[in-house]
Design an enzyme around this catalytic site. Structure first.
Site, PDB file in Angstrom:
ATOM      1  N   ASN A  10       0.701  -1.025   0.137  1.00 14.42           N
ATOM      2  CA  ASN A  10       0.128  -0.057  -0.246  1.00 14.42           C
ATOM      3  C   ASN A  10       1.028   1.275  -0.070  1.00 14.42           C
ATOM      4  O   ASN A  10       1.541   1.668   1.138  1.00 14.42           O
ATOM      5  CB  ASN A  10      -0.815   0.063   1.306  1.00 14.42           C
ATOM      6  CG  ASN A  10      -1.752   1.189   1.397  1.00 14.42           C
ATOM      7  OD1 ASN A  10      -1.863   2.330   0.456  1.00 14.42           O
ATOM      8  ND2 ASN A  10      -2.176   1.370   2.488  1.00 14.42           N
ATOM      9  N   TRP A  11       1.123   1.854  -1.167  1.00 14.59           N
ATOM     10  CA  TRP A  11       1.932   2.860  -1.273  1.00 14.59           C
ATOM     11  C   TRP A  11       1.323   4.333  -0.726  1.00 14.59           C
ATOM     12  O   TRP A  11       2.000   5.110  -0.494  1.00 14.59           O
ATOM     13  CB  TRP A  11       2.381   3.321  -2.945  1.00 14.59           C
ATOM     14  CG  TRP A  11       3.447   2.314  -3.133  1.00 14.59           C
ATOM     15  CD1 TRP A  11       3.761   1.008  -2.693  1.00 14.59           C
ATOM     16  CD2 TRP A  11       4.179   2.560  -4.424  1.00 14.59           C
ATOM     17  NE1 TRP A  11       5.080   0.542  -3.509  1.00 14.59           N
ATOM     18  CE2 TRP A  11       4.779   1.338  -4.389  1.00 14.59           C
ATOM     19  CE3 TRP A  11       3.961   3.549  -5.455  1.00 14.59           C
ATOM     20  CZ2 TRP A  11       5.937   1.582  -5.555  1.00 14.59           C
ATOM     21  CZ3 TRP A  11       5.180   3.456  -6.592  1.00 14.59           C
ATOM     22  CH2 TRP A  11       6.150   2.286  -6.402  1.00 14.59           C
ATOM     23  N   LYS A  12       0.090   4.270  -0.130  1.00 14.08           N
ATOM     24  CA  LYS A  12      -0.834   5.376   0.374  1.00 14.08           C
ATOM     25  C   LYS A  12      -0.332   6.785  -0.609  1.00 14.08           C
ATOM     26  O   LYS A  12      -0.374   6.430  -1.819  1.00 14.08           O
ATOM     27  CB  LYS A  12       0.110   5.610   1.916  1.00 14.08           C
ATOM     28  CG  LYS A  12      -0.019   4.264   2.620  1.00 14.08           C
ATOM     29  CD  LYS A  12       0.459   4.763   4.093  1.00 14.08           C
ATOM     30  CE  LYS A  12       0.659   3.492   4.993  1.00 14.08           C
ATOM     31  NZ  LYS A  12       0.364   3.735   6.330  1.00 14.08           N
ATOM     32  N   HIS A  93      -9.353   0.999   5.116  1.00 11.79           N
ATOM     33  CA  HIS A  93      -8.098   0.996   5.790  1.00 11.79           C
ATOM     34  C   HIS A  93      -8.510   2.251   6.812  1.00 11.79           C
ATOM     35  O   HIS A  93      -9.180   2.873   6.769  1.00 11.79           O
ATOM     36  CB  HIS A  93      -7.091   1.754   4.920  1.00 11.79           C
ATOM     37  CG  HIS A  93      -5.635   1.852   5.467  1.00 11.79           C
ATOM     38  ND1 HIS A  93      -5.129   2.772   6.148  1.00 11.79           N
ATOM     39  CD2 HIS A  93      -4.576   0.950   5.194  1.00 11.79           C
ATOM     40  CE1 HIS A  93      -3.990   2.217   6.638  1.00 11.79           C
ATOM     41  NE2 HIS A  93      -3.718   1.400   5.989  1.00 11.79           N
ATOM     42  N   GLU A  95      -6.959   4.382   7.860  1.00  9.72           N
ATOM     43  CA  GLU A  95      -6.625   5.966   7.635  1.00  9.72           C
ATOM     44  C   GLU A  95      -7.816   6.665   6.730  1.00  9.72           C
ATOM     45  O   GLU A  95      -8.000   8.072   6.951  1.00  9.72           O
ATOM     46  CB  GLU A  95      -5.290   6.191   6.893  1.00  9.72           C
ATOM     47  CG  GLU A  95      -4.021   6.047   7.716  1.00  9.72           C
ATOM     48  CD  GLU A  95      -2.745   5.446   6.903  1.00  9.72           C
ATOM     49  OE1 GLU A  95      -2.688   5.625   5.470  1.00  9.72           O
ATOM     50  OE2 GLU A  95      -2.063   5.082   7.507  1.00  9.72           O
ATOM     51  N   GLU A 163      -5.166  -5.098  10.706  1.00  7.39           N
ATOM     52  CA  GLU A 163      -4.145  -4.051  10.902  1.00  7.39           C
ATOM     53  C   GLU A 163      -4.358  -3.224  12.245  1.00  7.39           C
ATOM     54  O   GLU A 163      -5.228  -2.433  12.274  1.00  7.39           O
ATOM     55  CB  GLU A 163      -4.276  -3.084   9.831  1.00  7.39           C
ATOM     56  CG  GLU A 163      -3.988  -3.627   8.549  1.00  7.39           C
ATOM     57  CD  GLU A 163      -3.279  -2.566   7.402  1.00  7.39           C
ATOM     58  OE1 GLU A 163      -2.014  -2.559   6.996  1.00  7.39           O
ATOM     59  OE2 GLU A 163      -4.036  -1.518   7.182  1.00  7.39           O
ATOM     60  N   GLY A 169       2.995   1.942  10.843  1.00  8.79           N
ATOM     61  CA  GLY A 169       3.616   3.086  10.763  1.00  8.79           C
ATOM     62  C   GLY A 169       4.562   3.515  12.011  1.00  8.79           C
ATOM     63  O   GLY A 169       5.083   4.512  11.991  1.00  8.79           O
ATOM     64  N   SER A 209       3.649  -2.360  10.303  1.00 10.63           N
ATOM     65  CA  SER A 209       5.184  -2.309  10.616  1.00 10.63           C
ATOM     66  C   SER A 209       5.623  -3.709  10.123  1.00 10.63           C
ATOM     67  O   SER A 209       6.764  -4.125  10.777  1.00 10.63           O
ATOM     68  CB  SER A 209       5.513  -1.963  12.107  1.00 10.63           C
ATOM     69  OG  SER A 209       5.083  -0.657  12.336  1.00 10.63           O
ATOM     70  N   GLY A 230       2.957  -0.988   4.218  1.00  9.13           N
ATOM     71  CA  GLY A 230       2.910   0.312   3.747  1.00  9.13           C
ATOM     72  C   GLY A 230       4.339   0.861   3.507  1.00  9.13           C
ATOM     73  O   GLY A 230       4.745   0.561   2.455  1.00  9.13           O
TER      74      GLY A 230
HETATM   75  C1  PEP Z   1      -0.821   0.031   6.102  1.00 14.12           C
HETATM   76  O1  PEP Z   1      -0.679   1.486   5.888  1.00 14.12           O
HETATM   77  O2  PEP Z   1      -1.267  -0.787   5.608  1.00 14.12           O
HETATM   78  C2  PEP Z   1       0.508  -0.285   6.842  1.00 14.12           C
HETATM   79  C3  PEP Z   1       0.432  -1.441   7.219  1.00 14.12           C
HETATM   80  O3  PEP Z   1       1.382   0.619   7.025  1.00 14.12           O
HETATM   81  P1  PEP Z   1       2.988   0.195   7.550  1.00 14.12           P
HETATM   82  O4  PEP Z   1       3.617  -1.140   6.918  1.00 14.12           O
HETATM   83  O5  PEP Z   1       3.912   1.389   7.283  1.00 14.12           O
HETATM   84  O6  PEP Z   1       2.946  -0.095   9.166  1.00 14.12           O
END
Ligand code: PEP
Length: 249
Positions: A10-12, A93, A95, A163, A169, A209, A230
């Site tokens: 997921n490049w956000k 998600h 976010e 998640e 993050g 993470s 992410g």
């Molecule tokens: C995500 O945004 O779905 C995610 C898991 O981010 P990260 O891997 O950076 O924690």
């Protein structure tokens, strides 16, 4: 049916055209590790260019609207994603649930719209830190599953991503025992809602993470069928070892 591992980036809101070389390198490595399914979800602006740069690769969106078209300035509909060549979309998600006020009902409507448009779906759930600390994480997540799951679906086209919000993050990850307990509880809930056969076929991804160092252990945990990644999905140097970890299991 054995569930193939599924590693999704997921490049956000990251990535300009200059980043397409990373996607090409990631998909080239994915072809070398053919036992793992790999997908990337870049920003909307890069979906078309990424498909052009890596023909045949699984590229998807990070969100879609629940309507097929209409007066929704700034939104993108599921049929538009399909039209440009996307094969999947992430919905729910944290976010978007937190940042954009999306409810379980909104997420369910988006998932149903995406499936109707012919996309596969990754439906995200996860608890905030205070809920984890109060011992109510499993109840919280199972309520999200119950409220967000489409009414009917093909289990091969719907994956759940667990998640924990406090792990996204932050560099924090739950214990392997907590991940396995949550994934087992989600699978039992899916069996209750969609039937045992569907639950057995569905993939449940862990996200939060995930990196080159912890991927193998997380991907090997009970009922973990893949990872939603992410930050560590933005470069081939960080993402390919996670794909390789999935292939080694
Ligand atoms: C995500 O945004 O779905 C995610 C898991 O981010 P990260 O891997 O950076 O924690």
């Amino acid at each position: 049916m054995a569930r193939r591992k599924y590693v999704v980036g997921n490049w956000k809101m990251n990535g300009l055209a200059a980043a397409l070389g990373e996607a090409e390198a990631i998909f080239a490595a994915a072809r070398e590790h053919g036992t793992v399914d790999v997908a990337l979800c870049p920003p909307f602006t890069l979906i078309g260019p990424m498909i052009a740069a890596a023909p045949g690769a699984a590229v998807g969106g990070q969100d879609c609207h629940s309507a097929a078209s209409g007066a929704f300035t700034g939104s993108v509909a599921a049929p538009m994603l399909r039209d440009i060549g996307a094969v999947l979309v992430i919905v729910g998600h944290s976010e978007r649930r937190d940042g954009c006020g999306e409810s379980d009902a909104d997420v369910k409507a988006k998932a149903e719209a995406a499936l109707s448009a012919g996309l596969s779906v990754i439906l995200c759930v996860g608890e905030p830190r205070d809920v984890r600390e109060s011992g109510r994480a499993i109840d919280h997540v199972l309520a999200q599953v119950a409220g967000s799951l489409p009414a009917t679906f093909d289990p091969s086209r719907l994956a759940i991503a667990y998640e924990p919000i406090w792990a996204i993050g932050t560099g924090l990850v739950p214990t392997i025992a907590d991940v396995a307990a949550m994934h087992g509880a989600i699978r039992a809930k899916l069996a209750e809602q969609a039937g045992a056969a569907a639950a057995q076929d569905m993939r449940i991804l862990y996200g939060g993470s995930v990196n080159a160092e912890n991927a193998a252990e997380l991907l090997d945990a009970g009922d973990v069928d893949g990872a939603l990644v992410g930050g560590a999905s933005l470069t081939a140097a960080k993402f390919v070892p996670i794909i390789a970890a999935g292939a080694s299991l």
